[in-house]
Design an enzyme around this catalytic site. Structure first.
Site, PDB file in Angstrom:
ATOM      1  N   LYS A 121       0.823  -1.221   0.000  1.00 21.50           N
ATOM      2  CA  LYS A 121       0.000   0.000   0.000  1.00 21.50           C
ATOM      3  C   LYS A 121       0.850   1.261   0.000  1.00 21.50           C
ATOM      4  O   LYS A 121       0.467   2.282  -0.553  1.00 21.50           O
ATOM      5  CB  LYS A 121      -0.959   0.010   1.194  1.00 21.50           C
ATOM      6  CG  LYS A 121      -0.258   0.073   2.538  1.00 21.50           C
ATOM      7  CD  LYS A 121      -0.703  -1.000   3.487  1.00 21.50           C
ATOM      8  CE  LYS A 121      -0.320  -2.355   2.980  1.00 21.50           C
ATOM      9  NZ  LYS A 121      -0.569  -3.471   3.809  1.00 21.50           N
ATOM     10  N   GLY A 134      -5.729  -6.268   4.339  1.00 25.31           N
ATOM     11  CA  GLY A 134      -5.284  -7.663   4.252  1.00 25.31           C
ATOM     12  C   GLY A 134      -6.275  -8.597   3.602  1.00 25.31           C
ATOM     13  O   GLY A 134      -6.536  -8.532   2.402  1.00 25.31           O
ATOM     14  N   VAL A 181      -5.181  -3.319   0.905  1.00 26.09           N
ATOM     15  CA  VAL A 181      -6.087  -2.620   1.829  1.00 26.09           C
ATOM     16  C   VAL A 181      -6.803  -3.636   2.724  1.00 26.09           C
ATOM     17  O   VAL A 181      -7.566  -4.469   2.241  1.00 26.09           O
ATOM     18  CB  VAL A 181      -7.128  -1.765   1.054  1.00 26.09           C
ATOM     19  CG1 VAL A 181      -8.080  -1.078   2.012  1.00 26.09           C
ATOM     20  CG2 VAL A 181      -6.426  -0.732   0.186  1.00 26.09           C
ATOM     21  N   GLY A 234       4.252  -9.822  18.664  1.00 29.28           N
ATOM     22  CA  GLY A 234       4.455  -9.855  17.208  1.00 29.28           C
ATOM     23  C   GLY A 234       3.432  -9.074  16.417  1.00 29.28           C
ATOM     24  O   GLY A 234       3.385  -9.146  15.195  1.00 29.28           O
ATOM     25  N   GLU A 290      -5.350  -6.363  -4.328  1.00 33.28           N
ATOM     26  CA  GLU A 290      -6.378  -6.682  -3.321  1.00 33.28           C
ATOM     27  C   GLU A 290      -5.799  -6.751  -1.911  1.00 33.28           C
ATOM     28  O   GLU A 290      -6.441  -6.356  -0.933  1.00 33.28           O
ATOM     29  CB  GLU A 290      -7.031  -8.032  -3.680  1.00 33.28           C
ATOM     30  CG  GLU A 290      -8.148  -8.467  -2.767  1.00 33.28           C
ATOM     31  CD  GLU A 290      -9.386  -7.561  -2.836  1.00 33.28           C
ATOM     32  OE1 GLU A 290     -10.070  -7.581  -3.850  1.00 33.28           O
ATOM     33  OE2 GLU A 290      -9.641  -6.833  -1.851  1.00 33.28           O
ATOM     34  N   ASP A 336       0.169   4.156   7.897  1.00 34.77           N
ATOM     35  CA  ASP A 336      -0.317   2.930   7.253  1.00 34.77           C
ATOM     36  C   ASP A 336      -1.824   3.031   6.981  1.00 34.77           C
ATOM     37  O   ASP A 336      -2.290   2.712   5.880  1.00 34.77           O
ATOM     38  CB  ASP A 336       0.007   1.716   8.146  1.00 34.77           C
ATOM     39  CG  ASP A 336      -0.515   0.419   7.565  1.00 34.77           C
ATOM     40  OD1 ASP A 336       0.091  -0.082   6.597  1.00 34.77           O
ATOM     41  OD2 ASP A 336      -1.546  -0.091   8.056  1.00 34.77           O
ATOM     42  N   GLY A 372      -1.449 -10.396   8.550  1.00 37.50           N
ATOM     43  CA  GLY A 372      -1.186 -11.823   8.731  1.00 37.50           C
ATOM     44  C   GLY A 372      -0.699 -12.449   7.443  1.00 37.50           C
ATOM     45  O   GLY A 372      -1.014 -11.988   6.348  1.00 37.50           O
ATOM     46  N   LYS A 379      -3.903   3.227   3.210  1.00 35.22           N
ATOM     47  CA  LYS A 379      -5.056   2.402   2.814  1.00 35.22           C
ATOM     48  C   LYS A 379      -6.244   3.292   2.452  1.00 35.22           C
ATOM     49  O   LYS A 379      -6.947   3.041   1.469  1.00 35.22           O
ATOM     50  CB  LYS A 379      -5.422   1.451   3.954  1.00 35.22           C
ATOM     51  CG  LYS A 379      -4.347   0.399   4.188  1.00 35.22           C
ATOM     52  CD  LYS A 379      -4.543  -0.324   5.518  1.00 35.22           C
ATOM     53  CE  LYS A 379      -3.369  -1.247   5.790  1.00 35.22           C
ATOM     54  NZ  LYS A 379      -3.329  -1.743   7.175  1.00 35.22           N
TER      55      LYS A 379
HETATM   56  N1  HSE Z   1       0.816  -3.252   9.913  1.00 39.05           N
HETATM   57  C1  HSE Z   1      -0.519  -3.280   9.420  1.00 39.05           C
HETATM   58  C2  HSE Z   1      -1.492  -3.426  10.570  1.00 39.05           C
HETATM   59  C3  HSE Z   1      -0.776  -4.370   8.430  1.00 39.05           C
HETATM   60  O1  HSE Z   1      -1.089  -3.476  11.717  1.00 39.05           O
HETATM   61  O2  HSE Z   1      -2.683  -3.482  10.309  1.00 39.05           O
HETATM   62  C4  HSE Z   1      -0.190  -4.055   7.109  1.00 39.05           C
HETATM   63  O3  HSE Z   1      -0.701  -2.865   6.609  1.00 39.05           O
END
Ligand code: HSE
Length: 441
Positions: free
Chosen positions: A120, A149, A147, A202, A144, A216, A317, A220
């Site tokens: 993205k 996942g 945005v 994680g 796809e 981030d 994921g 998106k």
């Molecule tokens: N790091 C992002 C999140 C996932 O925590 O949703 C990838 O965009």
């Protein structure tokens, strides 16, 4: 029937999950791709053996069977894949928005191959340009996975809403920040403590800045705005606030109002303009988003004719995002193309407006001292700028602070700026800190 050959560049979280699905579900995917076998010809990564082990993939699929290869060797393998006439499509899952990645995308298309990516950051940075370039090369770019996942949002917006007009999109599009805020809300944790836990489990990267500063989520949202309203991502400058300033006290106040705080990506069309922002917002218990916790993403779309729609799922994921990447590969293998980012909004291009002028309800939280005349001074100033107070909630005492929460009816944030300026002028020592958080109803 011809085999559809692909290469994967980058075998981290998303690349590994993508390869795993392509291997595991090969028979099903072949059926869905109109009988074409989708074959991984080469996976290029700096750590072939380690990543093969991590994702349970045969080492023969990798560019080398070594534990580690140099960046130079990796570049040579990439060049080889670009030149390979048998490869039909290349998946880029390296990530990052550097010029190097954008150039790699161009090289993939220039070499006559389709491109699929979940990246993205680079798509938001370069907007339509890679899609325009793909058109020239008569190739496609699938995105796809870029945005939210695993949530199938891009194809739904592009294809399923063609009979409708989307009024607004609002939701939780960053799992890391949602995890942190959920922890702060449920356990009363401070921001630093919740972030540390997210890193330990994680959810958050070692460098979590893009997640916690809202970048981030903004990337998106930019892609969604371009898809829905036709405004190129490169021309979108909307307000982006992360979660680093959300405090324990904010949650105490929100809780007292039967609400919580979530990082919300928001865009709404009103009067031919699109108001957009990414910022922490008050979400009430009645709102579906209230119960979206942890790393889950959820998007609400409101459409003119069909009404409200809700999409919930895993926004990150390995195999989750991999499933979205694979869906693009299968689509292109079957149809020979996939829609680009410019193909859903239609010819009507909207323009972006300043969110500070958008009429929203706000929760104003003022840190001050519990002294006579405070509520009067705050209330008078808010009234003087023509804003209506809906509720002055129970004050919160925490640490050395006394926090006064004031809920106001719909107004532009700029009016609240004026109210705060008035209070500061009349009573210079009254406000120690303040913030206003939109209440998205
Ligand atoms: N790091 C992002 C999140 C996932 O925590 O949703 C990838 O965009």
């Amino acid at each position: 029937m011809k085999t559809f050959n692909i290469a994967i560049i980058g075998c981290g979280n998303v690349g590994g999950g993508t390869a795993k699905i392509l291997q595991e579900a090969a028979r099903e995917l072949k059926k869905r791709a109109g009988g074409k076998e989708i074959k991984i010809k080469k996976i290029i990564t700096l750590h072939p053996r380690r990543q093969a082990g991590r994702y349970g993939l045969p080492i023969e699929l990798f560019c080398s069977c070594k534990e580690e290869i140099s960046a130079l060797q990796s570049d040579a393998f990439i060049k080889e894949a670009l030149k390979d006439p048998e490869i039909d499509l290349i998946i880029e899952t390296i990530g990052g928005s550097s010029g190097r990645i954008h150039n790699l995308h161009k090289s993939i298309l220039k070499s006559g191959k389709h491109l699929v990516t979940a990246n993205k950051a680079v798509l938001a940075k370069h907007g339509s340009s890679i899609f325009d370039y793909a058109k020239k090369q008569k190739k496609s770019v699938g995105f796809e996975g870029a945005v939210c996942g695993a949530i199938p949002l891009i194809k739904v917006v592009q294809d399923s809403f063609t009979g409708d007009l989307i009024n607004s999109v609002a939701g939780i599009v960053n799992g890391t920040s949602n995890f942190i805020l959920s922890r702060m809300s449920d356990k009363g944790a401070g921001f630093g403590e919740a972030l540390k836990l997210a890193q330990k489990l994680g959810y958050a990267e070692l460098d979590p800045s893009m997640d916690i500063n809202g970048t981030d989520a903004a990337n998106k949202l930019k892609i969604l705005i371009q898809l829905i309203y036709g405004i190129p991502a490169t021309e979108q400058g909307f307000e982006v606030k992360g979660i680093t300033n959300v405090s324990k006290e904010d949650f105490m106040v929100a809780k007292s109002l039967n609400s919580t705080i979530k990082l919300i990506a928001f865009a709404k069309k009103e009067g031919g303009k699109v108001y957009a922002c990414v910022q922490p917002a008050v979400i009430s218990k009645q709102d579906y988003l209230y119960n979206v916790n942890g790393a889950t993403n959820a998007i609400k779309l409101d459409a003119k004719y069909s009404g409200g729609h809700l999409f919930v799922g895993q926004g990150a994921g390995s195999i989750e995002t991999g499933s979205a990447v694979v869906s693009d590969v299968v689509f292109i293998a079957k149809h020979g193309y996939i829609k680009d980012i410019t193909q859903s909004a239609g010819p009507v291009k909207h323009s972006l407006a300043d969110f500070n002028l958008y009429p929203a309800s706000y929760l104003l939280i003022i840190k001050t001292k519990d002294t006579p005349g405070v509520i009067g001074a705050v209330g008078t100033a808010i009234g003087d700028v023509g804003v209506n107070i809906e509720n002055v909630a129970q004050s919160i005492i925490s640490g050395d602070g006394w926090y006064l929460p004031v809920e106001v009816s719909k107004c532009a944030a700029k009016q609240l700026d004026k109210a705060v300026a008035l209070i500061k002028k009349r009573k210079p020592k009254l406000i120690e800190e303040y913030k206003y958080i939109p209440i998205f109803k």
